[in-house]
Write an enzyme that holds these catalytic residues in place. Structure first.
Site, PDB file in Angstrom:
ATOM      1  N   TRP A 188      -0.234  26.233  11.531  1.00  0.00           N
ATOM      2  CA  TRP A 188       0.011  26.356  10.128  1.00  0.00           C
ATOM      3  C   TRP A 188       1.050  26.373   9.524  1.00  0.00           C
ATOM      4  CZ3 TRP A 188       4.555  27.407   9.796  1.00  0.00           C
ATOM      5  CH2 TRP A 188       5.878  28.419  10.006  1.00  0.00           C
ATOM      6  N   ASN A 189       1.397  24.771  11.018  1.00  0.00           N
ATOM      7  CA  ASN A 189       2.756  24.489  10.563  1.00  0.00           C
ATOM      8  C   ASN A 189       2.618  22.918  10.254  1.00  0.00           C
ATOM      9  OD1 ASN A 189       2.341  23.761  12.686  1.00  0.00           O
ATOM     10  ND2 ASN A 189       4.768  23.314  13.622  1.00  0.00           N
ATOM     11  N   LYS A 212     -10.848  26.783  15.212  1.00  0.00           N
ATOM     12  CA  LYS A 212     -10.217  27.896  14.638  1.00  0.00           C
ATOM     13  C   LYS A 212      -9.070  27.137  13.943  1.00  0.00           C
ATOM     14  CE  LYS A 212      -7.463  31.195  15.145  1.00  0.00           C
ATOM     15  NZ  LYS A 212      -6.577  30.862  14.506  1.00  0.00           N
ATOM     16  N   ALA A 214      -5.101  28.425  12.087  1.00  0.00           N
ATOM     17  CA  ALA A 214      -4.507  29.116  11.277  1.00  0.00           C
ATOM     18  C   ALA A 214      -4.977  29.562  10.545  1.00  0.00           C
ATOM     19  CB  ALA A 214      -3.047  28.382  11.432  1.00  0.00           C
ATOM     20  N   GLY A 268       0.129  26.013  19.276  1.00  0.00           N
ATOM     21  CA  GLY A 268       1.255  26.893  19.188  1.00  0.00           C
ATOM     22  C   GLY A 268       2.238  27.648  20.035  1.00  0.00           C
ATOM     23  N   GLU A 290       0.005  22.542  23.704  1.00  0.00           N
ATOM     24  CA  GLU A 290       1.179  21.958  23.373  1.00  0.00           C
ATOM     25  C   GLU A 290       2.049  22.559  22.660  1.00  0.00           C
ATOM     26  OE1 GLU A 290       3.896  21.586  20.572  1.00  0.00           O
ATOM     27  OE2 GLU A 290       2.289  19.855  19.227  1.00  0.00           O
ATOM     28  N   CYS A 324       7.822  22.543  16.105  1.00  0.00           N
ATOM     29  CA  CYS A 324       7.756  22.921  17.412  1.00  0.00           C
ATOM     30  C   CYS A 324       8.849  21.097  17.747  1.00  0.00           C
ATOM     31  CB  CYS A 324       6.234  22.229  17.679  1.00  0.00           C
ATOM     32  SG  CYS A 324       5.736  21.585  17.338  1.00  0.00           S
ATOM     33  N   GLU A 425      12.674  29.614  19.969  1.00  0.00           N
ATOM     34  CA  GLU A 425      13.222  28.808  18.374  1.00  0.00           C
ATOM     35  C   GLU A 425      12.623  29.218  17.291  1.00  0.00           C
ATOM     36  OE1 GLU A 425      10.188  25.121  19.218  1.00  0.00           O
ATOM     37  OE2 GLU A 425       8.635  26.495  19.780  1.00  0.00           O
TER      38      GLU A 425
HETATM   39  P1  ADP Z   1       2.885  31.219  15.270  1.00  0.00           P
HETATM   40  O1  ADP Z   1       3.340  32.290  15.650  1.00  0.00           O
HETATM   41  O2  ADP Z   1       3.060  29.843  15.448  1.00  0.00           O
HETATM   42  O3  ADP Z   1       1.717  31.758  14.446  1.00  0.00           O
HETATM   43  P2  ADP Z   1       0.957  31.565  17.239  1.00  0.00           P
HETATM   44  O4  ADP Z   1       0.246  30.819  18.695  1.00  0.00           O
HETATM   45  O5  ADP Z   1       0.896  33.276  17.170  1.00  0.00           O
HETATM   46  O6  ADP Z   1       1.850  30.556  16.409  1.00  0.00           O
HETATM   47  O7  ADP Z   1      -0.838  30.522  16.570  1.00  0.00           O
HETATM   48  C1  ADP Z   1      -1.643  29.148  16.593  1.00  0.00           C
HETATM   49  C2  ADP Z   1      -2.978  29.435  16.454  1.00  0.00           C
HETATM   50  O8  ADP Z   1      -3.216  30.287  17.917  1.00  0.00           O
HETATM   51  C3  ADP Z   1      -3.477  30.329  15.481  1.00  0.00           C
HETATM   52  O9  ADP Z   1      -4.750  30.105  15.606  1.00  0.00           O
HETATM   53  C4  ADP Z   1      -3.700  31.917  15.436  1.00  0.00           C
HETATM   54  O10 ADP Z   1      -4.890  31.707  15.286  1.00  0.00           O
HETATM   55  C5  ADP Z   1      -4.242  31.837  16.906  1.00  0.00           C
HETATM   56  N1  ADP Z   1      -3.827  32.934  17.887  1.00  0.00           N
HETATM   57  C6  ADP Z   1      -2.916  33.434  17.431  1.00  0.00           C
HETATM   58  N2  ADP Z   1      -3.517  35.094  18.531  1.00  0.00           N
HETATM   59  C7  ADP Z   1      -3.686  34.486  19.142  1.00  0.00           C
HETATM   60  C8  ADP Z   1      -4.362  34.986  20.420  1.00  0.00           C
HETATM   61  N3  ADP Z   1      -4.151  35.570  20.666  1.00  0.00           N
HETATM   62  N4  ADP Z   1      -5.580  34.546  21.218  1.00  0.00           N
HETATM   63  C9  ADP Z   1      -5.990  33.366  20.437  1.00  0.00           C
HETATM   64  N5  ADP Z   1      -6.168  32.919  19.371  1.00  0.00           N
HETATM   65  C10 ADP Z   1      -4.458  33.289  19.185  1.00  0.00           C
END
Ligand code: ADP
Length: 522
Positions: A188-189, A212, A214, A268, A290, A324, A425
């Protein structure tokens, strides 16, 4: 004020009402966001060239982080929707793959032109759902657009090799081919740039995509896809589905286990990146990850202190510290520590906290409650372990910053390696100052992390510059500069910050595989 039907899919406005509200009713009271193109606000998935609701018609709310208000609903998709997207991408792959590179490039160039033409609309949408100040949103749109232009240009340059004849009459060729269907999962950032810099090289290479965004920031990504549709990207080549955080694992897992998906490109957290890597092992997908950064920022005693302060502020406070590549640990050498700290505190006092709707805002709200709680946890932990709180340290709430997620620019001195903010972080506007004595100690401390995305240092001695640049364990090194990202240079990490590079002449190869063709003489 306007009254719009909430079901017509054109929710280009935000509700006047405060507090949380359920948008299942037929009408609501709205004020205009003044987008020039109302149809850029999409609230459906895009699969096989059609905008449609999730199969089960479920949806979830998108909130404005500046106020906490919910202002749109988008599909809460399931594995079945993800599967439909993969079907569409698989069907579209052969025709897209064999579309001449020059034609693919022309479509990407049209897409780039449309992003630039509608940059103000995209920036407003982004600031609304993400919270960053408008100048940052505008800059991000152009930054993301630059990747689309770059990869439009690279599409026609995916050269292979002709190997000089080794055996009489035998021809040997090496060709680069698109890997196939690519799953793109983004954070989302940077709601526009992170997805643009994956979609553009994938499409340029001849891959088709299931994506997909965020859960917090789906609208910018959907608008970007709308413009891709307008640019003439054929049906099925680019598919996007949205989901809440709770539904994300099942949705993404459908792509991870599907053997038709040949590549995953993810930006992420390290935690989720590792999950995806483990899951992809069964079908041995190609991966670009990344992940988290924990960037060090080292100020040596020969540095230009004023320049270092300014570089740190630029690097640290972009997106309220939610990037990041932003410095997470700031190391300052003994001799200049106190002057650096004083100048930094004076500079940070000038920073204005507020919503994107005000021109003067430099630090917007954090993305959500989870984010603010993490920052609070880090500050509390640091102070309990002996850090000196020089500035900030709490949420901000006043007439300007009138919402639950604002956090004050925060300066901590006497930070040490036993604190949470050393290992994780913080992802917020917090600067912890660590002290060091010698050059070797500074380098050792900077590298004392399992992460290795960006790193920065300020120094003037040319010998020191070349030594330290070589020793830092990071995919990106900024020397006497706080902002380094550009589409022309490779972006990516080492160690547990992941692998793969985005941008640069190398970026497109992440979406391609190498084929050796040997032609005999008979
Ligand atoms: P943040 O903590 O910064 O939100 P995430 O790694 O949790 O970073 O999220 C990055 C992306 O991964 C988003 O699109 C989120 O919906 C997706 N995501 C989060 N959890 C999962 C998971 N268990 N499996 C697949 N995708 C995920």
């Amino acid at each position: 004020m306007t009254r719009l039907n909430a079901k017509d899919g054109l929710v280009l406005t935000v509700p006047v009402v405060t507090g949380h509200q359920d948008f299942t009713g037929d009408t609501m009271t709205l004020i205009s966001l003044a987008l020039q193109r109302a149809d850029l606000v999409r609230t459906q998935n895009f699969i096989a060239g059609q905008w449609r609701d999730a199969g089960l018609s479920a949806s979830y709310n998108v909130s404005d982080p500046a106020t906490g208000e919910q202002f749109a609903r988008v599909p809460d998709s399931t594995a079945a929707d993800a599967h439909d997207a993969t079907d569409a991408a698989q069907n579209a792959f052969e025709p897209w793959r064999f579309t001449p590179a020059r034609e693919r490039a022309a479509i990407l160039k049209r897409w780039h032109a449309l992003i630039v033409e509608h940059s103000e609309d995209l920036a407003r949408l982004m600031s609304r759902e993400q919270g960053k100040p408008m100048p940052e949103s505008r800059a991000e749109v152009l930054y993301g657009a630059a990747y689309v232009e770059w990869f439009a240009e690279e599409a026609v340059r995916t050269y292979g090799d002709i190997i000089p004849e080794q055996v009489r009459g035998r021809k040997m060729m090496v060709v680069l081919e698109p890997v196939g269907v690519v799953a793109v999962i983004t954070p989302w950032n940077f709601p526009l740039a992170m997805i643009a810099r994956k979609l553009a090289p994938a499409l340029a290479a001849g891959c088709t995509v299931v994506a997909k965004p965020a859960e917090d920031t789906p609208l910018t990504a959907l608008a970007l896809v709308r413009l891709a549709e307008n640019a003439g990207v054929p049906a099925g080549v680019l598919n996007i589905v949205t989901s809440s955080r709770a539904a994300a694992p099942a949705l993404v897992n459908d792509w991870i286990i599907d053997p038709r998906v040949r590549k995953v490109s993810f930006t992420g957290s390290t935690e989720v990146g590792k999950l995806l890597a483990r899951g992809s092992a069964d079908t041995l997908k190609k991966l670009s990850l990344e992940l988290g950064g924990n960037a060090p920022f080292v100020v040596f005693d020969d540095a230009d202190v004023d320049a270092a302060v300014e570089g740190l502020v630029i690097s640290k406070f972009r997106n309220s510290g939610q990037t990041c590549v932003c410095p997470n640990r700031v190391y300052v050498q003994d001799a200049i520590h106190d002057v650096f700290s004083e100048k930094l505190a004076a500079r940070m006092k000038t920073m204005r906290v507020g919503p994107a709707t005000r021109d003067e805002s430099q630090i917007g709200p954090l993305i959500n409650e989870r984010a603010v709680e993490k920052v609070e946890r880090h500050v509390k932990d640091a102070v309990s372990k002996g850090a000196a709180l020089l500035l900030g340290g709490t949420r901000v709430r006043n007439d300007v910053a009138n919402g639950p997620f604002y956090f004050a620019p925060t300066l901590l001195a006497n930070a040490t390696a036993d604190m949470m903010l050393f290992g994780e972080e913080t992802f917020g506007p917090v600067v912890p100052l660590f002290r060091f004595a010698t050059e070797a100690e500074g380098v050792r401390a900077a590298n004392d992390t399992q992460f290795g995305l960006a790193s920065y240092f300020y120094a003037r001695d040319v010998g020191r510059i070349s030594r330290v640049a070589e020793l830092l364990q990071a995919g990106i090194v900024g020397i006497n500069v706080g902002a380094v990202s550009t589409e022309v240079a490779p972006f990516g990490g080492v160690k547990e910050s992941g692998y793969g590079r985005e941008g640069s002449r190398r970026g497109i190869e992440e979406y391609m595989q190498t084929k050796y063709v040997c032609l005999g003489s008979s």
